[in-house]
Write an enzyme that holds these catalytic residues in place. Structure first.
Site, PDB file in Angstrom:
ATOM      1  N   GLU A 198      35.702 -16.172  43.931  1.00  0.00           N
ATOM      2  CA  GLU A 198      35.337 -14.767  43.745  1.00  0.00           C
ATOM      3  C   GLU A 198      36.256 -13.872  44.571  1.00  0.00           C
ATOM      4  O   GLU A 198      35.827 -12.901  45.190  1.00  0.00           O
ATOM      5  CB  GLU A 198      33.883 -14.510  44.144  1.00  0.00           C
ATOM      6  CG  GLU A 198      32.889 -15.321  43.345  1.00  0.00           C
ATOM      7  CD  GLU A 198      31.454 -14.900  43.609  1.00  0.00           C
ATOM      8  OE1 GLU A 198      30.820 -14.437  42.652  1.00  0.00           O
ATOM      9  OE2 GLU A 198      30.984 -15.025  44.740  1.00  0.00           O
ATOM     10  N   CYS A 204      24.000  -9.102  41.667  1.00  0.00           N
ATOM     11  CA  CYS A 204      24.494  -8.213  42.723  1.00  0.00           C
ATOM     12  C   CYS A 204      25.114  -6.937  42.169  1.00  0.00           C
ATOM     13  O   CYS A 204      24.996  -5.865  42.767  1.00  0.00           O
ATOM     14  CB  CYS A 204      25.512  -8.944  43.581  1.00  0.00           C
ATOM     15  SG  CYS A 204      26.845  -9.731  42.649  1.00  0.00           S
TER      16      CYS A 204
HETATM   17 ZN   LIG Z   1      28.507  -8.267  42.107  1.00  0.00          ZN
END
Ligand SMILES: [Zn+2]
Length: 638
Positions: free
Chosen positions: A317, A401
């Site tokens: 990520e 998120c």
């Molecule tokens: Zn996110």
């Protein structure tokens, strides 16, 4: 007070800016749909069962994957960000039903909180034996940070102190637990966030101890011996698991002041740098500013997509190598661009500088806002710059998120528009709005912007002051705005003579009703990438003002990679797209390759035909008929 302290710029509280126009429409989408949607989805995910001590614990709902754990570990952060979004939405549109739902969740947290102030639903209700055993991987302080941000926003929105008091008790617990004193833990969180949250808490409560704890977390990060290695040894864990074999994954490989390269998980990096920038501002700490300037150039000069998307790889990520910016597989998480906006905004705390504000705007209007659908109901997690038609917005995610992150940014956008110092107001972002602000010297000023920005570059600013008042108004002149003009009360001003670091600084005795006219020419322009970005070789990206444009299959049903941009940009025309909230499209003459053969390979050379293509703002893609999309167009030199 030193000169540096005179130049401490702070953002305005969200309620001080009424937003309409472009951002007003987005805020309405958040108020009318996203804010309630976030809570609905949190309830569906069974988050409330985890915090409600009156019902049985739901147990492990989201399975664990090795030491990476489970997204359930940070459910409190999702609720914290959702309450923050609701709080901002209540400024704009009072909504007793939504407020009551938030109050009910806050009541549950109050009942859950332990006598010593500790609060984390996962470690109280699901895995109590894991409490404070793994700062590196378990997001415990990260959750506290998002809950603190939610509490600050909710207090400012409603005047209700309950959530703020709950989180002050948790923060007091942290102040007692973390530090270098006897019995204290010299640790910090594997996922940064608590740092910037404690700064916000300190600013709203006036409590220096919260600011000092934020500084402690930043100063300790990466010191030797490394806390995460010591912790893993103490707990009998593999010292490398769950962090991709590198401390750089969570930016703890070096003390923060010695870091020169942006590495690791993109969102973590952005939140760390945001906290560092806050501490640099609050403590006038140039050693942090110096490190941040190097990191800024590293990110924006070698590792950022033209959309302001960052972190190309899904595997971590985060960041990979310099100039590695694949388009169709770009991870470019919505949260990472939101985080870049946070960081850029905080870099303006030491004074206006368009090298930060231009990027803040670029990330905001492209990589960040793309994460939210026009109606506020669906979301992107990844933001590729090319799609074959299979990438679509979703209603929720096991790791949710991004939705509340982009929602809270949109709903609080007014606070990103201005920076206020003792005798200076900086306008960082343009947009139809009215701001009520108080200078550091006590003078009250109202600033109204009349503009169709970003669709049109004409911006009128009207000043309201009780009596003639001396201060400087600093207006960002974006680097792309060639030929910008400025006039005060109809009298034109030579921008070159008053522009510093990309801001035109107009210092004068302002009178009630003074009018400033700024014109930023919005001419479509073609950008080329550095030759080291192999994926963009021979291609151009089209921008108009702060907006990146793209081709969508729904407008161009021909195969987007058959389109060649030649010299058509100069002959382009704009058109209003009625079904995209009157956004501006660019229609331009192009060339198109046509190969008659449908063999997989052929020796035929393609015919080149004249055609027209329609470009639409990247952030609005996948809001109409699904299809393919392309940002980097093939270019024919001519
Ligand atoms: Zn996110």
């Amino acid at each position: 007070m030193s000169a540096a302290q005179d130049r401490q710029f702070r953002p305005l509280p969200v309620p001080s800016v009424d937003v309409s126009g472009f951002w007003g429409d987005w805020q309405d989408a958040v108020c009318d749909h996203t804010a309630a949607t976030l809570l609905d989805r949190c309830v569906e995910a069974r988050m409330l069962e985890q915090i409600d001590i009156g019902v049985p614990s739901p147990g492990v709902v989201i399975p664990f994957i090795g030491w990476l754990g489970s997204a359930q570990m940070f459910w409190d952060s999702d609720l914290g960000k959702s309450i923050e979004t609701i709080a901002y939405s209540l400024y704009r549109k009072p909504n007793p039903e939504l407020e009551a739902r938030a109050d009910a969740i806050i009541d549950l947290y109050e009942k859950l909180q332990e006598p010593d102030g500790y609060l984390n639903s996962f470690f109280q209700r699901i895995k109590p034996e894991w409490k404070w055993t793994n700062l590196r991987d378990f997001h415990e302080l990260y959750c506290a940070g998002h809950m603190i941000e939610g509490a600050v926003a909710y207090y400012q929105a409603t005047g209700k102190r309950k959530f703020l008091d709950i989180m002050c008790r948790m923060a007091d617990h942290l102040v007692a637990r973390f530090g270098k004193g006897p019995g204290q833990v010299p640790g910090y969180c594997g996922h940064e966030e608590i740092e910037l949250a404690l700064v916000r808490l300190a600013r709203v409560t006036g409590e220096q101890k919260y600011m000092d704890l934020a500084k402690f977390f930043i100063d300790e990060r990466g010191q030797k011996p490394n806390f995460f290695i010591e912790e893993a040894i103490r707990e009998g864990r593999n010292t490398k698991s769950a962090q991709h074999d590198t401390l750089g994954y969570n930016q703890s490989h070096l003390p923060v002041r010695e870091q020169k390269k942006v590495v690791g998980h993109a969102v973590r990096a952005m939140y760390l740098y945001s906290g560092m920038a806050d501490i640099a501002t609050e403590y006038n700490d140039d050693s942090l500013t110096d490190a941040l300037e190097i990191l800024w150039d590293d990110l924006t000069g070698k590792q950022m997509y033209v959309t302001g998307g960052i972190g190309p790889a899904a595997s971590n990520e985060g960041f990979t190598d310099y100039y590695d910016l694949p388009n169709d597989t770009a991870y470019a998480e919505t949260c990472a661009s939101v985080g870049l906006v946070f960081w850029a905004n905080r870099m303006l705390g030491r004074g206006p500088d368009r090298r930060y504000a231009d990027i803040m705007e670029q990330a905001l209007y492209n990589g960040a806002i793309a994460g939210l659908s026009r109606d506020g109901k669906t979301f992107f997690y990844e933001n590729p710059l090319e799609s074959t038609g299979k990438h679509h917005r979703w209603t929720w995610h096991t790791c949710p998120c991004c939705p509340p992150n982009i929602a809270r940014l949109v709903a609080s956008i007014g606070s990103y528009m201005y920076g206020v110092a003792k005798d200076e107001v900086a306008v960082h972002l343009y947009g139809e709005s009215t701001a009520r602000l108080e200078l550091g010297n006590g003078a009250k000023v109202t600033l109204s912007q009349q503009t169709q920005y970003p669709w049109d570059g004409a911006i009128g600013l009207t000043l309201g002051v009780d009596q003639p008042t001396q201060f400087a108004l600093s207006l960002r002149i974006p680097a792309w705005a060639k030929g910008a003009t400025l006039a005060v009360n109809g009298q034109s001003i030579d921008l070159g003579a008053i522009t510093e670091k990309g801001y035109a600084r107009v210092e004068r005795l302002w009178s009630p009703g003074d009018v400033v006219a700024l014109d930023l020419p919005l001419v479509p322009r073609a950008l080329r990438a550095n030759g080291k970005v192999r994926q963009d070789a021979g291609r151009v990206a089209v921008m108009r003002g702060p907006l990146v444009y793209c081709l969508e299959g729904t407008d161009n049903p021909v195969g987007l990679n058959s389109i060649l941009l030649s010299d058509g940009l100069g002959r382009s025309e704009t058109a209003v797209i009625a079904d995209l909230n009157r956004a501006i499209a660019i229609d331009l003459p192009v060339l198109r390759e046509v190969i008659a053969s449908d063999e997989l390979y052929t020796e035929q050379t393609p015919d080149i035909v004249a055609d027209t293509a329609r470009l639409v703002p990247y952030h609005l893609w996948d809001n109409r008929a699904p299809g393919d999309m392309l940002v980097w167009l093939r270019a024919q030199r001519g």
